[in-house]
Scaffold this active site. Structure first.
Site, PDB file in Angstrom:
ATOM      1  NE  ARG A   1      79.280  54.277  63.270  1.00  0.00           N
ATOM      2  CZ  ARG A   1      78.611  55.259  62.649  1.00  0.00           C
ATOM      3  NH1 ARG A   1      78.085  56.233  63.343  1.00  0.00           N
ATOM      4  NH2 ARG A   1      78.468  55.239  61.339  1.00  0.00           N
TER       5      ARG A   1
ATOM      6  CD  GLU B   1      73.898  52.165  67.738  1.00  0.00           C
ATOM      7  OE1 GLU B   1      73.407  52.233  66.592  1.00  0.00           O
ATOM      8  OE2 GLU B   1      74.656  53.036  68.193  1.00  0.00           O
TER       9      GLU B   1
ATOM     10  CG  HIS C   1      72.881  55.667  65.407  1.00  0.00           C
ATOM     11  ND1 HIS C   1      73.852  54.705  65.340  1.00  0.00           N
ATOM     12  CD2 HIS C   1      73.355  56.697  64.659  1.00  0.00           C
ATOM     13  CE1 HIS C   1      74.859  55.121  64.585  1.00  0.00           C
ATOM     14  NE2 HIS C   1      74.574  56.343  64.153  1.00  0.00           N
TER      15      HIS C   1
HETATM   16  C1  DGY Z   1      76.786  58.178  60.046  1.00  0.00           C
HETATM   17  O1  DGY Z   1      76.499  58.706  58.980  1.00  0.00           O
HETATM   18  O2  DGY Z   1      77.844  57.591  60.234  1.00  0.00           O
HETATM   19  C2  DGY Z   1      75.788  58.299  61.149  1.00  0.00           C
HETATM   20  O3  DGY Z   1      76.107  57.619  62.280  1.00  0.00           O
HETATM   21  C3  DGY Z   1      74.423  57.937  60.663  1.00  0.00           C
HETATM   22  O4  DGY Z   1      73.925  59.134  60.340  1.00  0.00           O
END
Ligand code: DGY
Length: 317
Positions: free
Chosen positions: A235, A264, A283
């Protein structure tokens, strides 16, 4: 029963959700605003949401009938789970199915940043390739290098598996030792500082929690080797992005590969976009067709179980 789905999802997920409820789907390419979502959840029993939707106490108060929130992602830092629990709302996510796809992407970013692949692509397209020469676009070796994995959970473990194919030495930092990674890949548990000081590549695989927010900041970047590469597919807020920009400009570290950002989508005017020593992705860690389809199926199964008052296959609370 009624369900709201905050974006188009793969057909396979819709089909499952339709077995238990009347479905409405947000038709936009961009997420609904808070107000738009609040209006749509007023009389729903279930909500299937994405990491772009803020599911907090205020929103839950607009949805008095809601009994299940199903997130189409493994990370769920956009959901106030305590607020859901306090209201008796079940929360589910999609762990497991995206592990290897995300590990593939982390490794792809690591390779791309190390071997300067996007720079090479730009040079060819822009007519900048005039001849072969010894140090033209010379990058860093990945094979036999030291890889530091911060967070040896499911995805970290799969990154270690990929690293072992490149004969990398694996260090890891985690609150919990991972005996399997130690046995299978010779991974060595070290302190965060030791990992940062000794790794040629550092890759992040922690959830976003108060304790992991800005886990990598100015101090940590300064501990890294000036030749090191940082990879983040977890993240964005796990890294202090301003500090990272400064470190990339000043040569505190050599390069970075980023799939996630503090805010984002990353603006095309963000200063990071001006740097050649960072690879930027929008992402897409879990974005293979097969994996996104499996995620939609699990999210729909969580939703249906929650509507029926059954235990969720992948519960969060
Ligand atoms: C998640 O699943 O947390 C990812 O960041 C998106 O695929």
């Amino acid at each position: 029963m009624k369900v709201y789905i905050t974006r188009e999802i793969p057909e396979e997920g819709l089909t499952i959700a339709q077995t238990a409820a009347e479905i409405e789907v947000w038709p936009g390419e961009l997420p609904p605003t808070r107000e738009q979502l609040a209006e749509r959840v007023r009389d729903v029993d279930g909500l299937l949401c994405l990491l772009t939707d803020a599911i907090d106490g205020w929103l839950l108060d607009q949805a008095p009938k809601l009994r299940v929130v199903s997130q189409l992602a493994v990370g769920y830092d956009n959901i106030d789970v305590a607020a859901c629990t306090a209201r008796g709302i079940k929360v589910g996510n999609t762990p497991g199915v995206l592990t290897e796809t995300t590990a593939d992407l982390a490794f792809a970013l690591l390779l791309a940043a190390a071997r300067r692949l996007p720079e090479g692509d730009r040079v060819v397209r822009n007519g900048g390739w005039h001849t072969w020469s010894p140090l033209f676009l010379a990058g860093r070796d990945v094979h036999h290098a030291v890889l530091g994995i911060i967070g040896m959970g499911r995805i970290g473990y799969e990154v270690a598996r990929r690293a072992s194919g490149f004969q990398m030495q694996v260090l890891y930092a985690d609150a919990q030792p991972n005996a399997q990674a130690e046995r299978d890949f010779g991974a060595r548990l070290v302190t965060m500082d030791a990992l940062l000081e000794n790794s040629d590549f550092v890759t992040l695989h922690t959830p976003l929690l108060p304790a992991t927010t800005h886990l990598i900041g100015e101090r940590e970047l300064a501990l890294m080797k000036p030749t090191a590469v940082l990879v983040n597919t977890s993240r964005g807020p796990v890294v202090d992005q301003r500090a990272l920009y400064k470190a990339l400009v000043e040569g505190t570290i050599a390069a970075a590969g980023l799939d996630v950002f503090e805010h984002e989508p990353l603006s095309a005017n963000d200063p990071l976009t001006q740097l050649d020593n960072v690879v930027l992705l929008p992402h897409i860690g879990s974005a293979s067709i097969a994996t996104r389809t499996r995620m939609a199926v699990i999210a729909a199964e969580n939703l249906v179980a929650g509507l029926r008052g059954e235990p969720l296959p992948c519960p969060v609370n």
